[in-house]
Write a protein that holds these residues in place. Structure first.
Motif, PDB file in Angstrom:
ATOM      1  N   LEU A 186      -5.456  -6.877  -4.085  1.00 49.85           N
ATOM      2  CA  LEU A 186      -5.153  -6.950  -2.642  1.00 49.85           C
ATOM      3  C   LEU A 186      -4.415  -6.142  -1.994  1.00 49.85           C
ATOM      4  CD1 LEU A 186      -6.043  -8.379   0.080  1.00 49.85           C
ATOM      5  CD2 LEU A 186      -4.681  -9.922  -0.391  1.00 49.85           C
ATOM      6  N   TRP A 187      -4.656  -4.728  -1.793  1.00 47.12           N
ATOM      7  CA  TRP A 187      -3.734  -3.945  -1.310  1.00 47.12           C
ATOM      8  C   TRP A 187      -3.332  -4.158   0.340  1.00 47.12           C
ATOM      9  CZ3 TRP A 187      -1.699   0.389  -4.022  1.00 47.12           C
ATOM     10  CH2 TRP A 187      -2.197   0.519  -5.346  1.00 47.12           C
ATOM     11  N   LEU A 188      -2.029  -4.372   0.682  1.00 50.15           N
ATOM     12  CA  LEU A 188      -1.734  -4.647   2.086  1.00 50.15           C
ATOM     13  C   LEU A 188      -1.291  -3.248   2.729  1.00 50.15           C
ATOM     14  CD1 LEU A 188      -0.353  -8.010   1.588  1.00 50.15           C
ATOM     15  CD2 LEU A 188      -2.832  -7.575   2.105  1.00 50.15           C
ATOM     16  N   GLY A 189      -1.799  -2.996   3.830  1.00 51.24           N
ATOM     17  CA  GLY A 189      -1.130  -1.555   4.221  1.00 51.24           C
ATOM     18  C   GLY A 189      -0.936  -1.666   6.196  1.00 51.24           C
ATOM     19  N   PRO A 190      -0.791  -0.810   6.794  1.00 46.23           N
ATOM     20  CA  PRO A 190      -0.617  -1.087   8.215  1.00 46.23           C
ATOM     21  C   PRO A 190      -1.977  -0.570   8.622  1.00 46.23           C
ATOM     22  CG  PRO A 190       0.364   1.227   7.442  1.00 46.23           C
ATOM     23  CD  PRO A 190       0.009   0.366   6.261  1.00 46.23           C
ATOM     24  N   GLU A 191      -2.494  -1.608   9.638  1.00 41.78           N
ATOM     25  CA  GLU A 191      -4.011  -1.360   9.990  1.00 41.78           C
ATOM     26  C   GLU A 191      -5.081  -1.317   9.124  1.00 41.78           C
ATOM     27  OE1 GLU A 191      -3.216   1.422  13.326  1.00 41.78           O
ATOM     28  OE2 GLU A 191      -1.989  -0.024  14.635  1.00 41.78           O
ATOM     29  N   ALA A 192      -4.751  -1.704   8.016  1.00 41.91           N
ATOM     30  CA  ALA A 192      -5.827  -1.522   6.817  1.00 41.91           C
ATOM     31  C   ALA A 192      -5.512  -2.419   5.639  1.00 41.91           C
ATOM     32  CB  ALA A 192      -6.141  -0.144   6.612  1.00 41.91           C
ATOM     33  N   HIS A 193      -6.697  -2.668   4.920  1.00 38.94           N
ATOM     34  CA  HIS A 193      -6.272  -3.370   3.596  1.00 38.94           C
ATOM     35  C   HIS A 193      -7.373  -3.080   2.740  1.00 38.94           C
ATOM     36  CE1 HIS A 193      -8.828  -6.894   5.076  1.00 38.94           C
ATOM     37  NE2 HIS A 193      -9.059  -7.069   3.832  1.00 38.94           N
ATOM     38  N   ALA A 220       0.899  -1.151   0.034  1.00 44.41           N
ATOM     39  CA  ALA A 220      -0.234  -0.074   0.005  1.00 44.41           C
ATOM     40  C   ALA A 220       0.838   1.465  -0.088  1.00 44.41           C
ATOM     41  CB  ALA A 220      -0.779   0.075   1.172  1.00 44.41           C
ATOM     42  N   ARG A 221       2.161   1.237   0.526  1.00 46.40           N
ATOM     43  CA  ARG A 221       2.779   2.530   0.845  1.00 46.40           C
ATOM     44  C   ARG A 221       3.595   2.978  -0.830  1.00 46.40           C
ATOM     45  NH1 ARG A 221       2.089   5.580   5.246  1.00 46.40           N
ATOM     46  NH2 ARG A 221       2.243   4.195   7.130  1.00 46.40           N
ATOM     47  N   ALA A 263       5.808  -5.728   7.931  1.00 43.36           N
ATOM     48  CA  ALA A 263       5.184  -5.800   6.646  1.00 43.36           C
ATOM     49  C   ALA A 263       6.297  -5.810   5.641  1.00 43.36           C
ATOM     50  CB  ALA A 263       4.625  -4.287   6.363  1.00 43.36           C
ATOM     51  N   LEU A 264       7.471  -5.482   6.121  1.00 44.02           N
ATOM     52  CA  LEU A 264       8.488  -5.680   5.133  1.00 44.02           C
ATOM     53  C   LEU A 264       8.914  -7.111   5.117  1.00 44.02           C
ATOM     54  CD1 LEU A 264      10.807  -4.709   3.043  1.00 44.02           C
ATOM     55  CD2 LEU A 264      12.231  -4.273   5.381  1.00 44.02           C
ATOM     56  N   TYR A 291      -2.253  -9.322   6.827  1.00 43.32           N
ATOM     57  CA  TYR A 291      -2.774  -8.174   5.843  1.00 43.32           C
ATOM     58  C   TYR A 291      -2.410  -6.736   6.593  1.00 43.32           C
ATOM     59  CZ  TYR A 291      -5.535 -11.331   3.127  1.00 43.32           C
ATOM     60  OH  TYR A 291      -6.164 -12.468   2.354  1.00 43.32           O
ATOM     61  N   HIS A 292      -2.352  -6.667   7.864  1.00 46.84           N
ATOM     62  CA  HIS A 292      -2.460  -5.340   8.432  1.00 46.84           C
ATOM     63  C   HIS A 292      -1.175  -5.152   9.104  1.00 46.84           C
ATOM     64  CE1 HIS A 292      -7.188  -4.569   8.829  1.00 46.84           C
ATOM     65  NE2 HIS A 292      -6.633  -4.916   7.634  1.00 46.84           N
ATOM     66  N   LEU A 293      -0.299  -5.909   8.977  1.00 45.78           N
ATOM     67  CA  LEU A 293       1.063  -5.602   9.742  1.00 45.78           C
ATOM     68  C   LEU A 293       1.787  -4.343   9.321  1.00 45.78           C
ATOM     69  CD1 LEU A 293       2.625  -9.153   9.174  1.00 45.78           C
ATOM     70  CD2 LEU A 293       1.933  -8.119  11.275  1.00 45.78           C
TER      71      LEU A 293
END
Length: 403
Positions: free
Chosen positions: A210-217, A86-87, A376-377, A369-371
């Protein structure tokens, strides 16, 4: 009760709820020779929600029930599922879903819930052994030696068994298992759609993102024959109102994704109207049956949507339940009403382990997903190292299932 009426009751199964699970159960049971009465509390069938995914374990059942011709113009067979950071907006891994369909011999579909319900309802309406009654909320349940009598819409309907397919806030479950209630997950799903031509930069979407981001997807895929794009954005929060279609303020969801890649922000900004629902779930393994009453789908085992198997598990439940009842009470079997509880216990025993495993997978996926940050890396590195084949193979136990 005269002899003809007794025979009719002995072949009647009552289904509470005309959603995806309930209508599938009606068709599966009618195919086994039962008479079905479907009781739906709403005055009209108007499925809420947006898109859903049907992997081969579920689509195979629908095809066997004759739904393929009704779904082929609205269902979309995505070419791949692509996980995206996501970033950065860069793809982590692309998993070709077409390979899954080829291996299993059944399609992988994404479809609008309303389109699927409409197809099921049309098939139900065409079946002479199924009666759908709208505006009939279940008020009371009275088990007895000959089965169960259901009070709904000011009338009483006797039957061999009652199936509660009436969703996460099931009235049947409330009357049968009053002490078992769904638990709030702390997560909220926002959903919206946009016309395919409104895709940012004029892009054509052929698969699932499937977009994966911190505390959200964020999950994005085409529906309605590719004419619309479905978005589901999942964030944490304390809002936990019941229901599926509470209005969501666009500025709120836009703000929650303000630090994401521009492509994701453009997708979210292109949606004019958002609805939201608080995500609730049932205990792992679900709650299933008591006497001549049983549950299926969300009523039994509502789960988080992060394995894309909520509808799939309800469809599987319906098929297995029909098989179990046909084995003991099908035409020529001679099963008595006294045997129904044992039959429903067998159904529960067959379904509980698989459903529990899917519930746990969905919850684990939500965490992954929310790591944030370094975690997340590490997730992204691990997914790239595993590669698409091994990532898909980890879900083959879901996709390859046959009853």
């Amino acid at each position: 009760m005269d002899a003809d009426r007794g025979v009719a009751v002995s072949r009647t199964i009552i289904v509470a709820g005309a959603g995806i699970g309930g209508l599938t159960a009606a068709l599966a049971l009618a195919a086994k020779g039962f008479r079905i009465v479907v009781l739906e509390r709403t005055e009209r069938l108007d499925e809420v929600g947006a898109g859903l995914q049907l992997s081969p374990n579920a689509s195979r059942i629908l095809v066997d029930l004759g739904l393929q011709s009704r779904l082929q113009d609205c269902a979309v067979a995505p070419d791949a599922v692509t996980a995206i950071n996501a970033r950065s907006g860069r793809a982590i891994v692309r998993m070709p879903i077409g390979d899954v369909a080829a291996r299993t011999g059944a399609p992988y579909w994404v479809v609008h819930r309303a389109d699927l319900q409409a197809a099921l309802a049309a098939q139900v309406a065409a079946h002479p052994s199924i009666e759908l009654r709208l505006g009939c909320a279940v008020d009371d349940i009275a088990p007895h030696a000959n089965g169960v009598t259901v009070s709904a819409g000011g009338a009483q309907e006797p039957g061999l068994a009652l199936i509660g397919a009436d969703g996460i806030w099931s009235a049947v479950r409330g009357l049968t298992f009053a002490d078992t209630q769904p638990l709030f997950s702390g997560l909220i799903a926002w959903r919206g759609t946009l016309p395919a031509e409104a895709m940012p930069d004029g892009a054509t979407l052929r698969g699932v993102q499937l977009w994966l981001g911190p505390e959200a997807h964020l999950v994005v895929y085409p529906i309605s024959g590719g004419r619309r794009i479905n978005l589901v954005a999942v964030v944490d929060g304390s809002w936990n109102q019941r229901g599926w279609s509470a209005r969501g303020e666009p500025t709120e969801i836009i703000a929650r994704f303000a630090h994401w890649d521009g492509a994701a922000r453009a997708l979210i900004g292109a949606v004019d109207a958002w609805t939201r629902w608080a995500l609730f779930g049932m205990p792992d393994g679900g709650v299933w049956n008591r006497g001549p009453v049983t549950l299926l789908g969300d009523a039994a085992h509502g789960m988080l949507p992060f394995a894309a198997q909520g509808a799939g598990m309800a469809i599987e439940d319906a098929a297995v339940l029909a098989d179990c009842l046909a084995a003991s009470h099908g035409e020529g079997r001679g099963g008595s009403a006294a045997e129904v509880p044992a039959t429903l216990q067998r159904y529960a025993a067959l379904r509980r382990p698989r459903v529990k495993r899917v519930q746990q997978l969905a919850r684990q996926n939500g965490v992954i997903y929310h790591l944030p940050g370094v975690a997340a890396l590490a997730r992204d590195v691990a997914m790239r190292a595993l590669g698409p084949d091994r990532l898909l193979a980890r879900q083959s136990w879901i996709y390859d299932w046959r009853r």
